[in-house]
Design an enzyme around this catalytic site. Sequence first.
Site, PDB file in Angstrom:
ATOM      1  N   CYS A   1       0.845  -1.183   0.000  1.00 37.64           N
ATOM      2  CA  CYS A   1       0.000   0.000   0.000  1.00 37.64           C
ATOM      3  C   CYS A   1       0.889   1.245   0.000  1.00 37.64           C
ATOM      4  O   CYS A   1       1.992   1.228   0.545  1.00 37.64           O
ATOM      5  CB  CYS A   1      -0.939   0.098   1.197  1.00 37.64           C
ATOM      6  SG  CYS A   1      -2.071  -1.289   1.356  1.00 37.64           S
TER       7      CYS A   1
ATOM      8  N   ARG B   1       3.345  -0.129  -5.135  1.00 41.09           N
ATOM      9  CA  ARG B   1       3.165  -0.739  -3.816  1.00 41.09           C
ATOM     10  C   ARG B   1       1.854  -1.514  -3.699  1.00 41.09           C
ATOM     11  O   ARG B   1       1.590  -2.144  -2.676  1.00 41.09           O
ATOM     12  CB  ARG B   1       3.206   0.349  -2.736  1.00 41.09           C
ATOM     13  CG  ARG B   1       4.490   1.148  -2.754  1.00 41.09           C
ATOM     14  CD  ARG B   1       4.400   2.292  -1.772  1.00 41.09           C
ATOM     15  NE  ARG B   1       4.497   1.813  -0.418  1.00 41.09           N
ATOM     16  CZ  ARG B   1       5.607   1.720   0.283  1.00 41.09           C
ATOM     17  NH1 ARG B   1       6.736   2.098  -0.255  1.00 41.09           N
ATOM     18  NH2 ARG B   1       5.605   1.281   1.506  1.00 41.09           N
TER      19      ARG B   1
ATOM     20  N   TRP C   1      -2.897  -2.640  -1.538  1.00 40.04           N
ATOM     21  CA  TRP C   1      -2.641  -4.067  -1.761  1.00 40.04           C
ATOM     22  C   TRP C   1      -3.374  -4.771  -0.639  1.00 40.04           C
ATOM     23  O   TRP C   1      -3.012  -4.636   0.534  1.00 40.04           O
ATOM     24  CB  TRP C   1      -1.135  -4.347  -1.700  1.00 40.04           C
ATOM     25  CG  TRP C   1      -0.803  -5.758  -2.065  1.00 40.04           C
ATOM     26  CD1 TRP C   1      -0.615  -6.246  -3.323  1.00 40.04           C
ATOM     27  CD2 TRP C   1      -0.608  -6.863  -1.174  1.00 40.04           C
ATOM     28  NE1 TRP C   1      -0.327  -7.598  -3.262  1.00 40.04           N
ATOM     29  CE2 TRP C   1      -0.316  -8.003  -1.963  1.00 40.04           C
ATOM     30  CE3 TRP C   1      -0.657  -7.013   0.211  1.00 40.04           C
ATOM     31  CZ2 TRP C   1      -0.074  -9.255  -1.417  1.00 40.04           C
ATOM     32  CZ3 TRP C   1      -0.424  -8.274   0.761  1.00 40.04           C
ATOM     33  CH2 TRP C   1      -0.128  -9.375  -0.056  1.00 40.04           C
TER      34      TRP C   1
ATOM     35  N   ASN D   1      -0.718   2.119   5.639  1.00 42.23           N
ATOM     36  CA  ASN D   1       0.110   1.089   5.016  1.00 42.23           C
ATOM     37  C   ASN D   1       0.627   0.201   6.148  1.00 42.23           C
ATOM     38  O   ASN D   1       1.249   0.707   7.075  1.00 42.23           O
ATOM     39  CB  ASN D   1       1.265   1.777   4.263  1.00 42.23           C
ATOM     40  CG  ASN D   1       2.421   0.831   3.968  1.00 42.23           C
ATOM     41  OD1 ASN D   1       3.577   1.228   4.042  1.00 42.23           O
ATOM     42  ND2 ASN D   1       2.137  -0.397   3.650  1.00 42.23           N
ATOM     43  N   GLY D   2       0.354  -1.104   6.070  1.00 44.27           N
ATOM     44  CA  GLY D   2       0.827  -2.013   7.121  1.00 44.27           C
ATOM     45  C   GLY D   2      -0.298  -2.915   7.585  1.00 44.27           C
ATOM     46  O   GLY D   2      -1.290  -3.111   6.880  1.00 44.27           O
TER      47      GLY D   2
ATOM     48  N   GLU E   1      15.590 -18.031 -10.618  1.00 44.05           N
ATOM     49  CA  GLU E   1      15.179 -16.667 -10.933  1.00 44.05           C
ATOM     50  C   GLU E   1      14.382 -16.647 -12.250  1.00 44.05           C
ATOM     51  O   GLU E   1      13.365 -15.945 -12.358  1.00 44.05           O
ATOM     52  CB  GLU E   1      16.424 -15.760 -11.009  1.00 44.05           C
ATOM     53  CG  GLU E   1      16.216 -14.363 -11.582  1.00 44.05           C
ATOM     54  CD  GLU E   1      15.255 -13.480 -10.792  1.00 44.05           C
ATOM     55  OE1 GLU E   1      14.761 -13.898  -9.740  1.00 44.05           O
ATOM     56  OE2 GLU E   1      14.981 -12.362 -11.269  1.00 44.05           O
TER      57      GLU E   1
ATOM     58  N   LYS F   1      10.584 -15.311 -12.590  1.00 48.69           N
ATOM     59  CA  LYS F   1      10.202 -14.244 -13.522  1.00 48.69           C
ATOM     60  C   LYS F   1       9.041 -14.690 -14.394  1.00 48.69           C
ATOM     61  O   LYS F   1       8.080 -13.954 -14.589  1.00 48.69           O
ATOM     62  CB  LYS F   1      11.361 -13.913 -14.443  1.00 48.69           C
ATOM     63  CG  LYS F   1      12.374 -12.853 -14.271  1.00 48.69           C
ATOM     64  CD  LYS F   1      12.184 -11.564 -13.619  1.00 48.69           C
ATOM     65  CE  LYS F   1      11.690 -11.561 -12.214  1.00 48.69           C
ATOM     66  NZ  LYS F   1      12.631 -11.124 -11.198  1.00 48.69           N
TER      67      LYS F   1
ATOM     68  N   GLU G   1       5.681 -15.085 -12.361  1.00 46.58           N
ATOM     69  CA  GLU G   1       5.048 -13.886 -11.782  1.00 46.58           C
ATOM     70  C   GLU G   1       4.443 -12.974 -12.832  1.00 46.58           C
ATOM     71  O   GLU G   1       3.457 -12.302 -12.559  1.00 46.58           O
ATOM     72  CB  GLU G   1       5.988 -13.122 -10.839  1.00 46.58           C
ATOM     73  CG  GLU G   1       7.133 -12.401 -11.487  1.00 46.58           C
ATOM     74  CD  GLU G   1       8.029 -11.719 -10.465  1.00 46.58           C
ATOM     75  OE1 GLU G   1       7.541 -11.281  -9.424  1.00 46.58           O
ATOM     76  OE2 GLU G   1       9.233 -11.622 -10.726  1.00 46.58           O
TER      77      GLU G   1
ATOM     78  N   HIS H   1      15.971 -37.334  -9.593  1.00 43.69           N
ATOM     79  CA  HIS H   1      15.509 -37.711  -8.252  1.00 43.69           C
ATOM     80  C   HIS H   1      14.020 -37.407  -8.076  1.00 43.69           C
ATOM     81  O   HIS H   1      13.543 -37.285  -6.956  1.00 43.69           O
ATOM     82  CB  HIS H   1      16.343 -36.991  -7.190  1.00 43.69           C
ATOM     83  CG  HIS H   1      17.785 -37.378  -7.249  1.00 43.69           C
ATOM     84  ND1 HIS H   1      18.246 -38.586  -6.798  1.00 43.69           N
ATOM     85  CD2 HIS H   1      18.855 -36.739  -7.765  1.00 43.69           C
ATOM     86  CE1 HIS H   1      19.550 -38.673  -7.010  1.00 43.69           C
ATOM     87  NE2 HIS H   1      19.935 -37.552  -7.610  1.00 43.69           N
TER      88      HIS H   1
ATOM     89  N   LYS I   1       5.315  -4.180  -5.446  1.00 49.28           N
ATOM     90  CA  LYS I   1       6.765  -4.034  -5.546  1.00 49.28           C
ATOM     91  C   LYS I   1       7.447  -4.063  -4.184  1.00 49.28           C
ATOM     92  O   LYS I   1       8.540  -4.590  -4.043  1.00 49.28           O
ATOM     93  CB  LYS I   1       7.059  -2.714  -6.271  1.00 49.28           C
ATOM     94  CG  LYS I   1       8.516  -2.457  -6.527  1.00 49.28           C
ATOM     95  CD  LYS I   1       8.995  -3.186  -7.753  1.00 49.28           C
ATOM     96  CE  LYS I   1      10.470  -3.002  -7.997  1.00 49.28           C
ATOM     97  NZ  LYS I   1      11.002  -4.170  -8.727  1.00 49.28           N
TER      98      LYS I   1
HETATM   99  C1  F6R Z   1      10.513 -10.701  -8.085  1.00 46.84           C
HETATM  100  C2  F6R Z   1      10.642  -9.675  -7.064  1.00 46.84           C
HETATM  101  C3  F6R Z   1      10.503 -10.086  -5.639  1.00 46.84           C
HETATM  102  C4  F6R Z   1      11.473  -9.283  -4.757  1.00 46.84           C
HETATM  103  C5  F6R Z   1      11.237  -9.595  -3.279  1.00 46.84           C
HETATM  104  C6  F6R Z   1      12.206  -8.881  -2.387  1.00 46.84           C
HETATM  105  O1  F6R Z   1      10.661 -10.170  -9.361  1.00 46.84           O
HETATM  106  O2  F6R Z   1      10.821  -8.528  -7.349  1.00 46.84           O
HETATM  107  O3  F6R Z   1      10.689 -11.461  -5.474  1.00 46.84           O
HETATM  108  O4  F6R Z   1      12.774  -9.602  -5.129  1.00 46.84           O
HETATM  109  O5  F6R Z   1       9.925  -9.226  -2.939  1.00 46.84           O
HETATM  110  O6  F6R Z   1      12.102  -7.506  -2.520  1.00 46.84           O
HETATM  111  P1  F6R Z   1      13.260  -6.540  -2.050  1.00 46.84           P
HETATM  112  O7  F6R Z   1      14.439  -6.806  -2.930  1.00 46.84           O
HETATM  113  O8  F6R Z   1      12.715  -5.156  -2.235  1.00 46.84           O
HETATM  114  O9  F6R Z   1      13.557  -6.878  -0.625  1.00 46.84           O
END
Ligand code: F6R
Length: 605
Positions: free
Chosen positions: A2, A27, A74, A98-99, A477, A481, A484, A500, A600
């Site tokens: 948020c 956010r 969010w 926010n929280g 990774e 990607k 998501e 395995h 984010k």
């Molecule tokens: C995936 C992504 C998330 C962040 C994770 C940690 O693309 O962006 O998995 O890497 O939420 O976020 P930070 O780096 O801000 O602690």
Amino acid sequence: MCGIVGILGIHEVAPSLVEALRRLEYRGYDSAGIATINNGHLDRRRAVGKLVNLSDLLVHNALPGKSGIGHTRWATHGAPSEANAHPHQAGPVAVVHNGIIENYKELRAELAEAGYQPQTETDTETVALLAQHLMSQGKSPTEAAMQTVDRLEGAFALAFLFDGEEDLMIAARKGSPLAIGHGDGEMFVGSDAIALAPLTDQITYLEEGDRAVLTRAGVEITDEAGRLVNREVKTIQMDAARVDKAGYKHFMAKEIAEQPSVLSGALSAYLTETGIALPEPGLDFDKIERLVMVACGTAFYACLTAKYWFERLAGIPVEVDIASEFRYREPPITPGTVALFVSQSGETADTLAALRYCQGKADKIVSVINVETSSIARESDLALPIHAGAEIGVASTKAFTCQLNALLLLALKAAQSRGRIDDDGLHEFMEALRALPGVFNIALDRDEVIAKAARQIAEARDVLFLGRGLMYPLALEGALKLKEISYIHAEAYASGELKHGPIALIDKNVPVVVLAPRDSLFDKTVSNMQEVMARGGKVCLITDAAGAKAAGEDVWQTIVMPEVREELTPLLYALPAQLLAYHAAIAKGTDVDQPRNLAKSVTVE
Ligand code: F6R
């Protein structure tokens, strides 16, 4: 999660609130809303979904007023709906939050006894109701807000606005970040400085437990114990706060494409003519007996990659953990341990909690962060900025490569201090690193081939990623990607683990992305690839020219990367993994920059 904003302005505030919310949409984007005071009267507008829905609403149903608060959500408590959207209002009080208020059920029960019934499913409404209750008992708006905050448990950044009070806003933070902006006869509040960038570059960051009473004349800040405190006003670099797509269709496309120049800047921040310069106070690498690395998501995969570097180059034993697991496991931290936290936002709740657990136990707290003013940076003994610039796309791209870069430089510095690499060896490494942005450009030129493979992968329901050694974390990774942003189910395995169990999944409908430069482990990965192909699996091989030649003709798709020294392959191979996910998402027609259910900055645990 948020984003919140507040303005005590000299002009109509609705357009500025919406613009600030646009900058905070990273956010969360389940709903948005604003409240203002016009002629002493509190009113609000809220809309479900993206901010554009709120903007549309305001065209037909304007909200005048020069004082206001806003929120982009969010969802945590209660589905995304107009009723659950902030600002929440109870009588004369409007609140954005926010929280998470952890004791909201107890407070609700208490308020119900006093005759207050919630109209929403949210934890936040309880904050407004409690303040309303206190005001009904004769408390002033400021007293009511302060006493409300005293009762709250959990994490919050809050802004309160009151009916009949055109020149008053109360803000408070605990666990969630909050910035105060200073204008000329105006004052602002925002979840971050980027939100306030068009309004002011004069920013004060509230510290844990701080409360702020704002009027247009300025701000009075008190700490958790109620003592008046002075918090520094900083001038924020506006360049870092620029948010535009620079002609690209998506922020993610821009952020992938700008990696050559971003990496070049990130390298020059640390590389000198003769070596690697770390910010003060630096680290005494000789004394490090163990490195504990903690992070979430993509940042966690950056740590997994760095484990190989720290162990192989510097000979330091490394443990890597997911922050949400680490913090509750309460692992022993022995003398000689350095704790290292990696976070793009620097505000991830679990990573911050893990850092606080290590305070007073580890010899040093080091962080590798993008947002230099973040809580994680401020609470570390040594904070290494990754210099990625603002990353807006929810899926992390350039921050990942810049995290890898900073971690590799740290590992090299450690290797040098511990006598594991000589001057010539370091010099060779630095030359290879300096050439890497140019190599990135060549990799990005493979965009069309990658897009073609991605369009085929987009037709699959499940995709596997395989990698060995340095390519294993990158496989993780790549799978993250893809899932998501394209919503395709993707899993990653260390190539050697395939037989395995996961090999049972292989058939002609499951593409397998194999990340395998022609390195010391190539032959072993190729054997695993053959096992996949022997069972009808379709392999998309990402390799270099030598690897492509050695792998032969039977591979379904081959993406050829330029050659780089083995230790640098995770940085380079991140690019095709990102582009594969991006183009698959485009083929699926998903919302690339704001994928469903994500945000984010993950400021709740
Ligand atoms: C995936 C992504 C998330 C962040 C994770 C940690 O693309 O962006 O998995 O890497 O939420 O976020 P930070 O780096 O801000 O602690």
